[in-house]
Write a protein that holds these residues in place. Structure first.
Motif, PDB file in Angstrom:
ATOM      1  N   GLY A 141       0.827  -1.125   0.183  1.00 21.77           N
ATOM      2  CA  GLY A 141       0.073   0.088  -0.178  1.00 21.77           C
ATOM      3  C   GLY A 141       0.944   1.387   0.020  1.00 21.77           C
ATOM      4  O   GLY A 141       2.196   1.258   0.268  1.00 21.77           O
ATOM      5  N   SER A 142       0.262   2.354  -0.343  1.00 16.35           N
ATOM      6  CA  SER A 142       0.833   3.418  -0.298  1.00 16.35           C
ATOM      7  C   SER A 142      -0.097   4.682  -0.278  1.00 16.35           C
ATOM      8  O   SER A 142      -1.284   4.656  -0.961  1.00 16.35           O
ATOM      9  N   PRO A 143       0.191   5.825   0.472  1.00 16.82           N
ATOM     10  CA  PRO A 143      -0.743   6.733   0.547  1.00 16.82           C
ATOM     11  C   PRO A 143      -0.442   8.026  -0.360  1.00 16.82           C
ATOM     12  O   PRO A 143      -0.900   9.124  -0.147  1.00 16.82           O
ATOM     13  N   PHE A 144       0.314   7.870  -1.441  1.00 15.23           N
ATOM     14  CA  PHE A 144       1.122   8.948  -2.206  1.00 15.23           C
ATOM     15  C   PHE A 144      -0.126   9.736  -2.893  1.00 15.23           C
ATOM     16  O   PHE A 144       0.131  10.955  -3.242  1.00 15.23           O
ATOM     17  N   GLY A 145      -1.046   8.969  -3.408  1.00 17.64           N
ATOM     18  CA  GLY A 145      -2.047   9.487  -4.109  1.00 17.64           C
ATOM     19  C   GLY A 145      -1.704   9.475  -5.700  1.00 17.64           C
ATOM     20  O   GLY A 145      -1.149   8.398  -6.168  1.00 17.64           O
ATOM     21  N   ARG A 171       0.055  -5.315   5.912  1.00 21.01           N
ATOM     22  CA  ARG A 171       0.156  -4.680   4.541  1.00 21.01           C
ATOM     23  C   ARG A 171       1.496  -4.070   4.812  1.00 21.01           C
ATOM     24  O   ARG A 171       2.056  -3.490   5.718  1.00 21.01           O
ATOM     25  N   ILE A 172       2.446  -4.163   3.590  1.00 24.29           N
ATOM     26  CA  ILE A 172       3.713  -3.566   3.343  1.00 24.29           C
ATOM     27  C   ILE A 172       3.461  -2.165   3.053  1.00 24.29           C
ATOM     28  O   ILE A 172       3.149  -2.282   1.666  1.00 24.29           O
ATOM     29  N   ASN A 173       3.624  -1.165   3.609  1.00 21.56           N
ATOM     30  CA  ASN A 173       3.632   0.147   3.029  1.00 21.56           C
ATOM     31  C   ASN A 173       4.875   0.815   2.340  1.00 21.56           C
ATOM     32  O   ASN A 173       5.987   0.659   2.837  1.00 21.56           O
ATOM     33  N   GLY A 174       4.974   1.538   1.245  1.00 25.62           N
ATOM     34  CA  GLY A 174       5.997   2.186   0.699  1.00 25.62           C
ATOM     35  C   GLY A 174       6.038   3.468   1.369  1.00 25.62           C
ATOM     36  O   GLY A 174       5.005   4.338   1.485  1.00 25.62           O
ATOM     37  N   ILE A 175       6.940   3.860   2.100  1.00 23.55           N
ATOM     38  CA  ILE A 175       7.136   5.216   2.811  1.00 23.55           C
ATOM     39  C   ILE A 175       7.810   6.321   1.889  1.00 23.55           C
ATOM     40  O   ILE A 175       8.157   7.338   2.336  1.00 23.55           O
TER      41      ILE A 175
END
Length: 209
Positions: A141-145, A171-175
């Motif tokens: 997942g990623s919150p970048f949009g 979940r592995i998030n990209g930061i």
């Protein structure tokens, strides 16, 4: 969401646009490159201590995915390792439960459009094999949009994944993500300077001392 753009030779491009059909004509490879960084503004980068990095690079060529290890790939991996260690992070084996994982990707595609970063991580999670980091069965997942892109000669993408908090939400998030576009990117002799440009745009990417 935070974005930073470093566009070398911008003045030269403006000067050439009015008198040439090819605004990039006469520019050096270094002047043609664009460095873009993006990160999760909620991530506490100082709270991470260790990282691991794959010894090969993911090659994405018109949606075909392979893994390779060329001379330039090795140079980029080595440069990333040095930059991460210079920011205070300690490199460990993937079996030692690192806090962060670093992926390097070569992207070849002639297209323009919009990337939905949520789909980028969710639909194309196969680029970042969770089994490789010891988290089989988890998603990405990623919150970048959203972000626009245009890739004609290839690009180098670097992603930092949060393994420390993966077990908490399955979940592995990209930061953090860095993208390099332009000419002559895949060059072992300039790999270190290109990686350095991305990290200079990311002063927050540092372990608390």
């Amino acid at each position: 969401m935070k974005k930073h753009y470093l566009i070398a030779g911008l003045v030269a491009v403006g000067a050439l646009t009015g008198c040439s059909k090819d605004p990039l004509q006469g520019m050096t490879q270094e002047e043609s490159r664009i460095y873009i960084t993006n990160h999760d503004s909620t991530a506490r980068f100082g709270s991470y201590a260790t990282f691991t990095i794959s010894d090969s690079v993911t090659v994405i060529n018109n949606n075909q995915v392979t893994r390779q290890q060329t001379t330039s790939d090795i140079a980029f991996i080595s440069a990333l390792r040095a930059e991460m260690q210079g920011r205070g992070y300690t490199m460990v084996n993937r079996t030692d439960k690192p806090d962060l994982a670093v992926n390097v990707n070569r992207i070849y595609n002639t297209s323009t459009g919009v990337i939905n970063y949520g789909n980028y991580w969710g639909n194309y999670g196969g680029f970042y094999d969770p089994w490789m980091w010891g988290y089989g069965g988890m998603g990405f997942g990623s919150p970048f949009g959203f972000a626009t892109y245009s890739i004609t000669e290839g690009a180098l993408s670097i992603d930092i994944l949060d393994l420390k908090n993966a077990s908490a939400n399955n979940r592995i998030n990209g930061i953090w993500s860095g993208l390099i576009r332009g000419s002559g990117i895949f060059n072992a002799n300039t790999a270190a300077s290109q990686v350095k440009q991305l990290f200079e745009q990311s002063p927050y990417l540092r372990k608390n001392q």
